[in-house]
Design a protein around this motif. Sequence first.
Motif, PDB file in Angstrom:
ATOM      1  N   THR A  12      -8.289   2.898  -5.159  1.00  0.00           N
ATOM      2  CA  THR A  12      -7.515   1.722  -5.522  1.00  0.00           C
ATOM      3  C   THR A  12      -7.741   0.603  -4.520  1.00  0.00           C
ATOM      4  N   TRP A  13      -8.026  -0.607  -5.038  1.00  0.00           N
ATOM      5  CA  TRP A  13      -8.154  -1.796  -4.190  1.00  0.00           C
ATOM      6  C   TRP A  13      -7.057  -2.780  -4.579  1.00  0.00           C
ATOM      7  N   ILE A  14      -6.220  -3.156  -3.595  1.00  0.00           N
ATOM      8  CA  ILE A  14      -5.085  -4.037  -3.818  1.00  0.00           C
ATOM      9  C   ILE A  14      -5.316  -5.366  -3.112  1.00  0.00           C
ATOM     10  N   SER A  15      -5.132  -6.461  -3.859  1.00  0.00           N
ATOM     11  CA  SER A  15      -5.322  -7.787  -3.290  1.00  0.00           C
ATOM     12  C   SER A  15      -4.374  -8.030  -2.123  1.00  0.00           C
ATOM     13  N   ASN A  16      -4.914  -8.506  -1.009  1.00  0.00           N
ATOM     14  CA  ASN A  16      -4.095  -8.769   0.166  1.00  0.00           C
ATOM     15  C   ASN A  16      -3.089  -9.885  -0.079  1.00  0.00           C
ATOM     16  N   ASP A  17      -3.470 -10.899  -0.845  1.00  0.00           N
ATOM     17  CA  ASP A  17      -2.618 -12.062  -1.049  1.00  0.00           C
ATOM     18  C   ASP A  17      -1.724 -11.943  -2.276  1.00  0.00           C
TER      19      ASP A  17
ATOM     20  N   LEU B   9      -9.636   2.820   3.171  1.00  0.00           N
ATOM     21  CA  LEU B   9     -11.024   2.383   3.029  1.00  0.00           C
ATOM     22  C   LEU B   9     -11.293   1.023   3.668  1.00  0.00           C
ATOM     23  N   GLY B  10     -10.285   0.447   4.320  1.00  0.00           N
ATOM     24  CA  GLY B  10     -10.502  -0.853   4.953  1.00  0.00           C
ATOM     25  C   GLY B  10     -10.370  -1.999   3.971  1.00  0.00           C
ATOM     26  N   THR B  11     -10.898  -3.139   4.361  1.00  0.00           N
ATOM     27  CA  THR B  11     -10.783  -4.360   3.572  1.00  0.00           C
ATOM     28  C   THR B  11     -12.157  -4.894   3.207  1.00  0.00           C
ATOM     29  N   GLN B  12     -12.309  -5.362   1.975  1.00  0.00           N
ATOM     30  CA  GLN B  12     -13.547  -5.978   1.526  1.00  0.00           C
ATOM     31  C   GLN B  12     -13.256  -6.872   0.324  1.00  0.00           C
ATOM     32  N   THR B  13     -14.257  -7.651  -0.088  1.00  0.00           N
ATOM     33  CA  THR B  13     -14.099  -8.516  -1.248  1.00  0.00           C
ATOM     34  C   THR B  13     -14.314  -7.707  -2.520  1.00  0.00           C
ATOM     35  N   VAL B  14     -13.329  -7.722  -3.409  1.00  0.00           N
ATOM     36  CA  VAL B  14     -13.408  -7.013  -4.681  1.00  0.00           C
ATOM     37  C   VAL B  14     -13.013  -7.981  -5.787  1.00  0.00           C
TER      38      VAL B  14
ATOM     39  N   GLY C 101     -13.842 -10.895  -6.274  1.00  0.00           N
ATOM     40  CA  GLY C 101     -13.653 -12.259  -5.795  1.00  0.00           C
ATOM     41  C   GLY C 101     -12.498 -12.479  -4.854  1.00  0.00           C
ATOM     42  N   VAL C 102     -11.728 -11.442  -4.523  1.00  0.00           N
ATOM     43  CA  VAL C 102     -10.599 -11.605  -3.607  1.00  0.00           C
ATOM     44  C   VAL C 102     -10.664 -10.540  -2.513  1.00  0.00           C
ATOM     45  N   GLN C 103     -10.034 -10.822  -1.382  1.00  0.00           N
ATOM     46  CA  GLN C 103      -9.949  -9.842  -0.316  1.00  0.00           C
ATOM     47  C   GLN C 103      -8.950  -8.758  -0.699  1.00  0.00           C
ATOM     48  N   ALA C 104      -9.386  -7.512  -0.590  1.00  0.00           N
ATOM     49  CA  ALA C 104      -8.535  -6.399  -1.002  1.00  0.00           C
ATOM     50  C   ALA C 104      -8.670  -5.246  -0.019  1.00  0.00           C
ATOM     51  N   THR C 105      -7.613  -4.450   0.060  1.00  0.00           N
ATOM     52  CA  THR C 105      -7.599  -3.273   0.921  1.00  0.00           C
ATOM     53  C   THR C 105      -7.597  -2.029   0.045  1.00  0.00           C
ATOM     54  N   GLY C 106      -8.460  -1.085   0.400  1.00  0.00           N
ATOM     55  CA  GLY C 106      -8.663   0.085  -0.452  1.00  0.00           C
ATOM     56  C   GLY C 106      -8.084   1.369   0.104  1.00  0.00           C
ATOM     57  N   THR C 107      -7.743   2.259  -0.820  1.00  0.00           N
ATOM     58  CA  THR C 107      -7.257   3.591  -0.480  1.00  0.00           C
ATOM     59  C   THR C 107      -7.853   4.586  -1.463  1.00  0.00           C
ATOM     60  N   GLU C 108      -8.331   5.701  -0.964  1.00  0.00           N
ATOM     61  CA  GLU C 108      -8.828   6.773  -1.825  1.00  0.00           C
ATOM     62  C   GLU C 108      -7.877   7.956  -1.735  1.00  0.00           C
ATOM     63  N   ILE C 109      -7.477   8.481  -2.875  1.00  0.00           N
ATOM     64  CA  ILE C 109      -6.636   9.667  -2.922  1.00  0.00           C
ATOM     65  C   ILE C 109      -7.409  10.768  -3.642  1.00  0.00           C
TER      66      ILE C 109
ATOM     67  N   LEU D  10       0.822  -1.210   0.000  1.00  0.00           N
ATOM     68  CA  LEU D  10       0.000   0.000   0.000  1.00  0.00           C
ATOM     69  C   LEU D  10       0.849   1.251   0.000  1.00  0.00           C
ATOM     70  N   LEU D  11       1.921   1.253   0.786  1.00  0.00           N
ATOM     71  CA  LEU D  11       2.772   2.432   0.824  1.00  0.00           C
ATOM     72  C   LEU D  11       3.453   2.657  -0.511  1.00  0.00           C
ATOM     73  N   SER D  12       3.890   1.579  -1.154  1.00  0.00           N
ATOM     74  CA  SER D  12       4.533   1.716  -2.458  1.00  0.00           C
ATOM     75  C   SER D  12       3.547   2.220  -3.485  1.00  0.00           C
ATOM     76  N   ALA D  13       2.314   1.680  -3.438  1.00  0.00           N
ATOM     77  CA  ALA D  13       1.290   2.130  -4.383  1.00  0.00           C
ATOM     78  C   ALA D  13       0.961   3.597  -4.154  1.00  0.00           C
ATOM     79  N   ALA D  14       0.857   3.985  -2.887  1.00  0.00           N
ATOM     80  CA  ALA D  14       0.547   5.385  -2.588  1.00  0.00           C
ATOM     81  C   ALA D  14       1.636   6.304  -3.124  1.00  0.00           C
ATOM     82  N   ALA D  15       2.892   5.835  -3.053  1.00  0.00           N
ATOM     83  CA  ALA D  15       3.991   6.647  -3.583  1.00  0.00           C
ATOM     84  C   ALA D  15       3.858   6.833  -5.081  1.00  0.00           C
ATOM     85  N   VAL D  16       3.386   5.784  -5.778  1.00  0.00           N
ATOM     86  CA  VAL D  16       3.185   5.900  -7.216  1.00  0.00           C
ATOM     87  C   VAL D  16       2.112   6.926  -7.525  1.00  0.00           C
ATOM     88  N   PHE D  17       1.012   6.884  -6.775  1.00  0.00           N
ATOM     89  CA  PHE D  17      -0.125   7.751  -7.060  1.00  0.00           C
ATOM     90  C   PHE D  17       0.093   9.189  -6.613  1.00  0.00           C
TER      91      PHE D  17
END
Length: 284
Positions: A201-206, A165-170, A172-180, A9-16
């Motif tokens: 952005t929703w990133i798969s946990n696994d 944004l927490g974690t939810q199924t997106v 078909g997989v568990q993902a953690t979301g971030t809004e910028i 998540l931190l790496s993705a946030a740096a990209v965005f």
Amino acid sequence: MKKQLTVALLSAAAVFAQGRGPGGGAGFGGFGPGFGRGMEMGGRVVTGAPYSGVETLTTQEKFADGNVVNTSRSTQRARDGQGRTSSTETITPAAVSGKAPYTRTTIIDPVAGYRYELDSSTMIAYQSRMPKMPPRPLSSTSAPPAPTASTRTLPNGATQTVTPLGTQTVNGVQATGTEITETIPAGAIGNAQPITSTRVTWISNDLHVPVQIKSSDPRVGTTDMELSNISTGEPSATLFAVPSTYTIQSGGRGMGRGPRGAGGASGRPGGPGPFGRRGGPPPQ
């Protein structure tokens, strides 16, 4: 696993979080849902997390006269347990070109240290060397503190807010979301009113890859990336090898934006895309 996800998540946030300069491309530093795929987060090869799926990118561009252009392109994506990746897109050229549809495949092999661009219209595989990248097995334990909500001011005077944004199924997989959210104040770039752009952005946990990205910018329109039909089994090894029917040509050839005038899957010439890019995102 939570610590590895924090790295992602931190790496993705740096990209965005690469805001735009006055008069430059739109915010977040360019839209590229592919993230490099073979090196999704932080420039490291992700191993031990194979998957395959279909990435669909849908854009809606809006013009000052009220006209709207909708485009969509799909890419077959896969990654094996060693971190090798493959992506294949069917290109449909403009009808006036007289060229038949063909496929463009990118294989990134960090194990052997090569990148291949395959063009089925010429049956040539363009080979280029790539730097060795350190693998990052998902058992890695080093991670910074978990990200939290934050707001900062960018060099162009815009305000950028990050909201977990927490974690939810997106898809078909568990993902953690971030809004910028990025807001450019009135007058910063000659704008009469504030301009607000958002990206969720929703990133798969696994898998540590984005499975959904929704972006909106009133200057250019909206973009939606969905990774669907996700399978977490080991993909076929043939996806990561150049078929014997191809001729390998050393030196590589830039194919990220496709043939001139092809305009990706839509077949139309590339125009200004969301977040300041022309055409679609790079395939890898």
